[in-house]
Design a protein around this motif. Structure first.
Motif, PDB file in Angstrom:
ATOM      1  N   UNK A 158       0.812  -1.214   0.000  1.00 10.23           N
ATOM      2  CA  UNK A 158       0.000   0.000   0.000  1.00 10.23           C
ATOM      3  C   UNK A 158       0.847   1.267   0.000  1.00 10.23           C
ATOM      4  N   UNK A 159       2.118   1.115   0.252  1.00 13.57           N
ATOM      5  CA  UNK A 159       3.030   2.260   0.310  1.00 13.57           C
ATOM      6  C   UNK A 159       4.338   1.842  -0.348  1.00 13.57           C
ATOM      7  N   UNK A 160       4.899   2.695  -1.194  1.00 10.25           N
ATOM      8  CA  UNK A 160       6.155   2.297  -1.852  1.00 10.25           C
ATOM      9  C   UNK A 160       7.311   2.232  -0.862  1.00 10.25           C
ATOM     10  N   UNK A 161       8.246   1.346  -1.134  1.00 12.03           N
ATOM     11  CA  UNK A 161       9.458   1.244  -0.322  1.00 12.03           C
ATOM     12  C   UNK A 161      10.531   2.067  -1.028  1.00 12.03           C
ATOM     13  N   UNK A 162      10.970   3.126  -0.377  1.00 16.05           N
ATOM     14  CA  UNK A 162      11.987   3.996  -0.966  1.00 16.05           C
ATOM     15  C   UNK A 162      13.131   4.186   0.017  1.00 16.05           C
ATOM     16  N   UNK A 163      14.282   4.510  -0.526  1.00 20.00           N
ATOM     17  CA  UNK A 163      15.478   4.732   0.284  1.00 20.00           C
ATOM     18  C   UNK A 163      16.154   6.000  -0.215  1.00 20.00           C
ATOM     19  N   UNK A 164      16.631   6.842   0.696  1.00 25.00           N
ATOM     20  CA  UNK A 164      17.287   8.077   0.258  1.00 25.00           C
ATOM     21  C   UNK A 164      18.684   7.868  -0.301  1.00 25.00           C
TER      22      UNK A 164
ATOM     23  N   UNK B 289      16.963  -2.544   3.961  1.00 21.92           N
ATOM     24  CA  UNK B 289      16.234  -3.294   2.932  1.00 21.92           C
ATOM     25  C   UNK B 289      15.444  -4.454   3.514  1.00 21.92           C
ATOM     26  N   UNK B 290      16.032  -5.193   4.439  1.00 24.72           N
ATOM     27  CA  UNK B 290      15.348  -6.385   4.954  1.00 24.72           C
ATOM     28  C   UNK B 290      14.130  -6.057   5.801  1.00 24.72           C
ATOM     29  N   UNK B 291      13.995  -4.789   6.232  1.00 26.78           N
ATOM     30  CA  UNK B 291      12.802  -4.377   6.981  1.00 26.78           C
ATOM     31  C   UNK B 291      12.024  -3.296   6.213  1.00 26.78           C
ATOM     32  N   UNK B 292      12.151  -3.322   4.887  1.00 30.60           N
ATOM     33  CA  UNK B 292      11.348  -2.480   3.985  1.00 30.60           C
ATOM     34  C   UNK B 292      11.507  -0.994   4.262  1.00 30.60           C
ATOM     35  N   UNK B 293      12.724  -0.581   4.611  1.00 31.99           N
ATOM     36  CA  UNK B 293      13.007   0.834   4.800  1.00 31.99           C
ATOM     37  C   UNK B 293      12.638   1.388   6.158  1.00 31.99           C
TER      38      UNK B 293
ATOM     39  N   UNK C 271      20.282  -2.485  16.190  1.00 37.09           N
ATOM     40  CA  UNK C 271      21.483  -2.524  15.356  1.00 37.09           C
ATOM     41  C   UNK C 271      21.327  -1.649  14.110  1.00 37.09           C
ATOM     42  N   UNK C 272      20.095  -1.593  13.578  1.00 36.20           N
ATOM     43  CA  UNK C 272      19.868  -0.763  12.391  1.00 36.20           C
ATOM     44  C   UNK C 272      20.026   0.716  12.709  1.00 36.20           C
TER      45      UNK C 272
END
Length: 201
Positions: free
Chosen positions: A75-81, A90-94, A100-101
């Motif tokens: 329902x929402x795009x996965x984007x990264x800056x 990535x493994x938690x969809x942004x 640790x993250x």
């Protein structure tokens, strides 16, 4: 019982978990967890790792639960800056879900040294009792700005860090807990009499 007797990634076990039939199952029997299970519908071991960690005060206070669910549902795009941030999230969809993250984000996005990131982790764990996260606010936001991240992203990451101060979960702990989740769910699915007897005992 040994782990060798438990089949890996059994769809029937995940179906039971996804229907929140988890009374007595380690870590996922609370009302909050049982409300989340039909929404997240774990299908893999790593889904369980996320499930165990996301229903904690930190991710809830940091507004990480709903964005993760929306992205998981498409329902929402996965984007990264940036590619560096994608490598961390990535493994938690942004969405940063684990301690640790947050530490890795401080390193790759704000230029923290590993030692500074560990100080941030310690402050996250103690800031409600002693304060101390404020000293990192300017450092984080300024560091992200110097590396080209916009102010809104930097502010969002800081707010999520404040959320982790309410109790965020390390991925390593969640991974070990999730193994026990799966084993206890497998026992409930395939040996309900022994499982119930153990609960009664």
């Amino acid at each position: 019982w040994t782990l060798a007797t438990v089949p890996a990634e059994d769809p029937a076990v995940y179906d039971m978990i996804g229907h929140a039939d988890t009374v007595g199952v380690f870590q996922i029997e609370s009302r909050a967890q049982m409300a989340m299970l039909p929404r997240l519908r774990p299908r893999t071991y790593y889904d369980l790792v996320i499930e165990v960690a996301i229903i904690r005060p930190g991710p809830i206070q940091g507004d990480m639960v709903h964005p993760y669910l929306r992205r998981r549902s498409g329902l929402e795009p996965v984007t990264y800056p940036s590619a560096e941030v994608e490598g961390v999230l990535k493994r938690t969809l942004g969405v940063p879900i684990f301690q640790e993250q947050v530490m890795q984000l401080a390193i790759v996005a704000a230029g923290f040294s590993p030692g500074e990131a560990d100080q941030l982790r310690r402050s996250m764990a103690a800031w409600r009792r002693k304060g101390g996260l404020e000293k990192f606010e300017e450092r984080l936001i300024e560091g992200m700005g110097k590396r080209g991240y916009d102010a809104a992203f930097a502010r969002q990451i800081y707010q999520q860090i404040l959320g982790f101060g309410e109790y965020g979960f390390p991925e390593s702990h969640s991974a070990s807990f999730s193994l026990l989740v799966y084993v206890s769910a497998w026992l409930k699915r395939y040996h309900p009499a022994a499982f119930t007897g153990a609960l009664l005992n």
